[in-house]
Design a protein around this motif. Structure first.
Motif, PDB file in Angstrom:
ATOM      1  N   LEU A  61       4.090   1.305  10.698  1.00  0.00           N
ATOM      2  CA  LEU A  61       4.509   0.096   9.995  1.00  0.00           C
ATOM      3  C   LEU A  61       3.480  -0.338   8.957  1.00  0.00           C
ATOM      4  O   LEU A  61       3.835  -0.737   7.832  1.00  0.00           O
ATOM      5  CB  LEU A  61       4.748  -1.029  11.003  1.00  0.00           C
ATOM      6  CG  LEU A  61       5.166  -2.396  10.430  1.00  0.00           C
ATOM      7  CD1 LEU A  61       6.529  -2.290   9.754  1.00  0.00           C
ATOM      8  CD2 LEU A  61       5.201  -3.441  11.538  1.00  0.00           C
ATOM      9  N   PHE A  62       2.201  -0.253   9.321  1.00  0.00           N
ATOM     10  CA  PHE A  62       1.135  -0.681   8.420  1.00  0.00           C
ATOM     11  C   PHE A  62       0.634   0.456   7.525  1.00  0.00           C
ATOM     12  O   PHE A  62      -0.272   0.240   6.729  1.00  0.00           O
ATOM     13  CB  PHE A  62      -0.030  -1.255   9.223  1.00  0.00           C
ATOM     14  CG  PHE A  62       0.207  -2.640   9.735  1.00  0.00           C
ATOM     15  CD1 PHE A  62      -0.332  -3.744   9.076  1.00  0.00           C
ATOM     16  CD2 PHE A  62       0.986  -2.868  10.866  1.00  0.00           C
ATOM     17  CE1 PHE A  62      -0.105  -5.029   9.541  1.00  0.00           C
ATOM     18  CE2 PHE A  62       1.216  -4.147  11.337  1.00  0.00           C
ATOM     19  CZ  PHE A  62       0.677  -5.237  10.670  1.00  0.00           C
ATOM     20  N   ASP A  63       1.219   1.629   7.695  1.00  0.00           N
ATOM     21  CA  ASP A  63       0.844   2.789   6.878  1.00  0.00           C
ATOM     22  C   ASP A  63      -0.673   2.991   6.881  1.00  0.00           C
ATOM     23  O   ASP A  63      -1.312   3.114   5.832  1.00  0.00           O
ATOM     24  CB  ASP A  63       1.353   2.607   5.443  1.00  0.00           C
ATOM     25  CG  ASP A  63       1.288   3.907   4.642  1.00  0.00           C
ATOM     26  OD1 ASP A  63       1.297   4.973   5.270  1.00  0.00           O
ATOM     27  OD2 ASP A  63       1.220   3.837   3.399  1.00  0.00           O
ATOM     28  N   LEU A  64      -1.236   3.044   8.087  1.00  0.00           N
ATOM     29  CA  LEU A  64      -2.683   3.217   8.216  1.00  0.00           C
ATOM     30  C   LEU A  64      -3.127   4.572   7.676  1.00  0.00           C
ATOM     31  O   LEU A  64      -2.399   5.563   7.792  1.00  0.00           O
ATOM     32  CB  LEU A  64      -3.088   3.121   9.689  1.00  0.00           C
ATOM     33  CG  LEU A  64      -3.228   1.747  10.327  1.00  0.00           C
ATOM     34  CD1 LEU A  64      -3.736   1.897  11.750  1.00  0.00           C
ATOM     35  CD2 LEU A  64      -4.162   0.848   9.526  1.00  0.00           C
ATOM     36  N   PRO A  65      -4.320   4.643   7.120  1.00  0.00           N
ATOM     37  CA  PRO A  65      -4.899   5.956   6.802  1.00  0.00           C
ATOM     38  C   PRO A  65      -4.937   6.815   8.062  1.00  0.00           C
ATOM     39  O   PRO A  65      -5.150   6.296   9.163  1.00  0.00           O
ATOM     40  CB  PRO A  65      -6.310   5.611   6.315  1.00  0.00           C
ATOM     41  CG  PRO A  65      -6.211   4.203   5.830  1.00  0.00           C
ATOM     42  CD  PRO A  65      -5.202   3.534   6.719  1.00  0.00           C
ATOM     43  N   VAL A 200      -9.929  -4.856   6.560  1.00  0.00           N
ATOM     44  CA  VAL A 200      -8.653  -5.204   5.930  1.00  0.00           C
ATOM     45  C   VAL A 200      -7.540  -4.323   6.485  1.00  0.00           C
ATOM     46  O   VAL A 200      -6.425  -4.790   6.763  1.00  0.00           O
ATOM     47  CB  VAL A 200      -8.749  -5.056   4.400  1.00  0.00           C
ATOM     48  CG1 VAL A 200      -7.366  -5.198   3.754  1.00  0.00           C
ATOM     49  CG2 VAL A 200      -9.710  -6.090   3.833  1.00  0.00           C
ATOM     50  N   ASP A 201      -7.849  -3.030   6.684  1.00  0.00           N
ATOM     51  CA  ASP A 201      -6.846  -2.086   7.168  1.00  0.00           C
ATOM     52  C   ASP A 201      -6.468  -2.339   8.625  1.00  0.00           C
ATOM     53  O   ASP A 201      -5.288  -2.253   8.991  1.00  0.00           O
ATOM     54  CB  ASP A 201      -7.356  -0.647   7.031  1.00  0.00           C
ATOM     55  CG  ASP A 201      -7.330  -0.168   5.584  1.00  0.00           C
ATOM     56  OD1 ASP A 201      -6.525  -0.701   4.803  1.00  0.00           O
ATOM     57  OD2 ASP A 201      -8.121   0.739   5.251  1.00  0.00           O
ATOM     58  N   VAL A 202      -7.469  -2.623   9.482  1.00  0.00           N
ATOM     59  CA  VAL A 202      -7.188  -2.646  10.923  1.00  0.00           C
ATOM     60  C   VAL A 202      -7.305  -4.023  11.557  1.00  0.00           C
ATOM     61  O   VAL A 202      -6.964  -4.167  12.737  1.00  0.00           O
ATOM     62  CB  VAL A 202      -8.113  -1.658  11.679  1.00  0.00           C
ATOM     63  CG1 VAL A 202      -7.965  -0.256  11.142  1.00  0.00           C
ATOM     64  CG2 VAL A 202      -9.567  -2.118  11.634  1.00  0.00           C
ATOM     65  N   GLY A 203      -7.779  -5.030  10.821  1.00  0.00           N
ATOM     66  CA  GLY A 203      -7.963  -6.349  11.430  1.00  0.00           C
ATOM     67  C   GLY A 203      -6.667  -6.918  11.968  1.00  0.00           C
ATOM     68  O   GLY A 203      -6.576  -7.321  13.134  1.00  0.00           O
ATOM     69  N   LEU A 204      -5.621  -6.942  11.151  1.00  0.00           N
ATOM     70  CA  LEU A 204      -4.344  -7.502  11.578  1.00  0.00           C
ATOM     71  C   LEU A 204      -3.675  -6.634  12.629  1.00  0.00           C
ATOM     72  O   LEU A 204      -3.134  -7.138  13.618  1.00  0.00           O
ATOM     73  CB  LEU A 204      -3.424  -7.686  10.372  1.00  0.00           C
ATOM     74  CG  LEU A 204      -2.032  -8.265  10.666  1.00  0.00           C
ATOM     75  CD1 LEU A 204      -2.147  -9.611  11.363  1.00  0.00           C
ATOM     76  CD2 LEU A 204      -1.222  -8.375   9.379  1.00  0.00           C
ATOM     77  N   VAL A 261     -13.630   2.886  14.364  1.00  0.00           N
ATOM     78  CA  VAL A 261     -13.564   1.541  13.792  1.00  0.00           C
ATOM     79  C   VAL A 261     -12.494   0.662  14.444  1.00  0.00           C
ATOM     80  O   VAL A 261     -12.757  -0.506  14.757  1.00  0.00           O
ATOM     81  CB  VAL A 261     -13.374   1.615  12.264  1.00  0.00           C
ATOM     82  CG1 VAL A 261     -13.020   0.243  11.688  1.00  0.00           C
ATOM     83  CG2 VAL A 261     -14.651   2.140  11.609  1.00  0.00           C
ATOM     84  N   PRO A 262     -11.246   1.157  14.668  1.00  0.00           N
ATOM     85  CA  PRO A 262     -10.265   0.288  15.329  1.00  0.00           C
ATOM     86  C   PRO A 262     -10.743  -0.230  16.683  1.00  0.00           C
ATOM     87  O   PRO A 262     -10.538  -1.413  17.008  1.00  0.00           O
ATOM     88  CB  PRO A 262      -9.029   1.194  15.484  1.00  0.00           C
ATOM     89  CG  PRO A 262      -9.145   2.169  14.365  1.00  0.00           C
ATOM     90  CD  PRO A 262     -10.620   2.433  14.241  1.00  0.00           C
ATOM     91  N   SER A 263     -11.402   0.620  17.465  1.00  0.00           N
ATOM     92  CA  SER A 263     -11.900   0.187  18.766  1.00  0.00           C
ATOM     93  C   SER A 263     -13.033  -0.823  18.617  1.00  0.00           C
ATOM     94  O   SER A 263     -13.150  -1.757  19.415  1.00  0.00           O
ATOM     95  CB  SER A 263     -12.390   1.389  19.579  1.00  0.00           C
ATOM     96  OG  SER A 263     -11.316   2.267  19.879  1.00  0.00           O
ATOM     97  N   ALA A 264     -13.877  -0.644  17.593  1.00  0.00           N
ATOM     98  CA  ALA A 264     -14.969  -1.586  17.363  1.00  0.00           C
ATOM     99  C   ALA A 264     -14.438  -2.961  16.958  1.00  0.00           C
ATOM    100  O   ALA A 264     -14.881  -3.991  17.476  1.00  0.00           O
ATOM    101  CB  ALA A 264     -15.911  -1.042  16.296  1.00  0.00           C
TER     102      ALA A 264
END
Length: 314
Positions: A61-65, A200-204, A261-264
């Motif tokens: 949905l967020f088109d993550l890298p 910005v990519d993973v905060g939300l 990074v997402p886990s951090a």
């Protein structure tokens, strides 16, 4: 990425955290939860099936890298964190159930984390141009070892020297918390050049994932007739992931700080979000009383309610 952080500090930090988990466990923790198959099936269904699908859907949905998408899946596949026990205790959850679920989840995750991670690597293909290689058999064995061996050692210490285990419980918990913060800080510092864009990519998405995990863990058991104390335990277990484990696998095994990074970021958000959700769902509840679905506190392996132990031979 052959640095002291990767080769020494990360495995040692995770070993301390998992050893601390083992100090709180006994064989009875595994057998107790098996005697309640309904709650076990609900909790494991949410943990092992629903959450990876939620993370997968959010990543699309967020088109993550790709590298961050795999990091989200790795986080979703990680078992419950030790902090879940504390929050469950604070909000009148069934802590004995919490610890039993953590015990079972930690064993199962040694198998399911490589499976989910390899699926994510195959689907999102971050290895193109990044040097990231999947969890082949040798790396899967390494994941199995770093998850289970410290837990088993901790359980053996508890069985052979229960008083020592009780004395060490608080220092190890404090040390584990410090290690988790250091792991999060290390992952963030290593990617500081890209930190703003990653947040910005993973905060939300990490915020949404955490909230969905917590609410799924509470409302699904409640809808299926599970008592509130046990639903709180499930919410904390399912909603608070072992981010330290996910960070260690990302950096030390898969050699990707970006994947950590997402886990951090999640590690910074999970506790305040979990406390908020727990407060919201329990604010109108009366003080917990004995429930037919709640495990007797006398049998709880949690240090606050565990009866005095005797050394072998006494």
């Amino acid at each position: 990425m052959d640095t002291p952080l990767v080769s020494i500090a990360l495995p040692v930090a995770l070993a301390l955290i998992m050893f601390g988990l083992g100090l709180t466990l006994t064989v009875a923790d595994f057998t107790r939860v098996v005697r309640t198959p309904k709650i076990l099936a609900i909790a494991l269904g949410c943990q092992l099936l629903v959450l990876p699908m939620v993370a997968f859907g959010l990543a699309l949905l967020f088109d993550l890298p790709p590298i961050l998408a795999v990091g989200m899946m790795l986080l979703a596949a990680s078992p419950g964190g030790v902090q879940a026990n504390l929050l469950s205790h604070l909000f009148r959850g069934d802590v004995a159930l919490n610890i039993s679920l953590t015990a079972v989840n930690s064993v199962i995750a040694a198998v399911t984390m490589p499976v989910v991670t390899n699926f994510a690597l195959d689907y999102f293909e971050p290895e193109k141009g990044s040097g990231v290689v999947g969890l082949q058999f040798g790396k899967m064995i390494r994941v199995f070892a770093i998850v289970l061996i410290p837990v088993v050692v901790g359980m053996m210490v508890r069985r052979l020297r229960p008083r020592f285990a009780d004395r060490m419980d608080q220092p190890v918990r404090i040390g584990s918390a410090a290690m988790i913060l250091l792991l999060i800080a290390g992952a963030i510092i290593a990617e500081r050049a890209n930190l703003v864009s990653y947040i910005v990519d993973v905060g939300l998405i990490t915020t949404l994932f955490c909230l969905l995990s917590l609410t799924t863990g509470f409302f699904v058991p409640r809808a299926l007739g599970i008592s509130e104390p046990r639903a709180i335990a499930c919410s904390m277990e399912i909603g608070i992931h072992n981010g330290a484990l996910a960070i260690t696998i990302a950096i030390s095994v898969l050699h990707s700080t970006a994947m950590a990074v997402p886990s951090a970021v999640y590690g910074l958000l999970a506790l305040p979000l979990a406390a908020l959700v727990a407060w919201l769902v329990t604010r109108d509840s009366r003080p917990a009383s004995a429930s037919p679905n709640q495990a007797p506190t006398a049998n709880s392996p949690y240090p606050y309610s565990r009866p005095p132990l005797r050394e072998p031979g006494q």
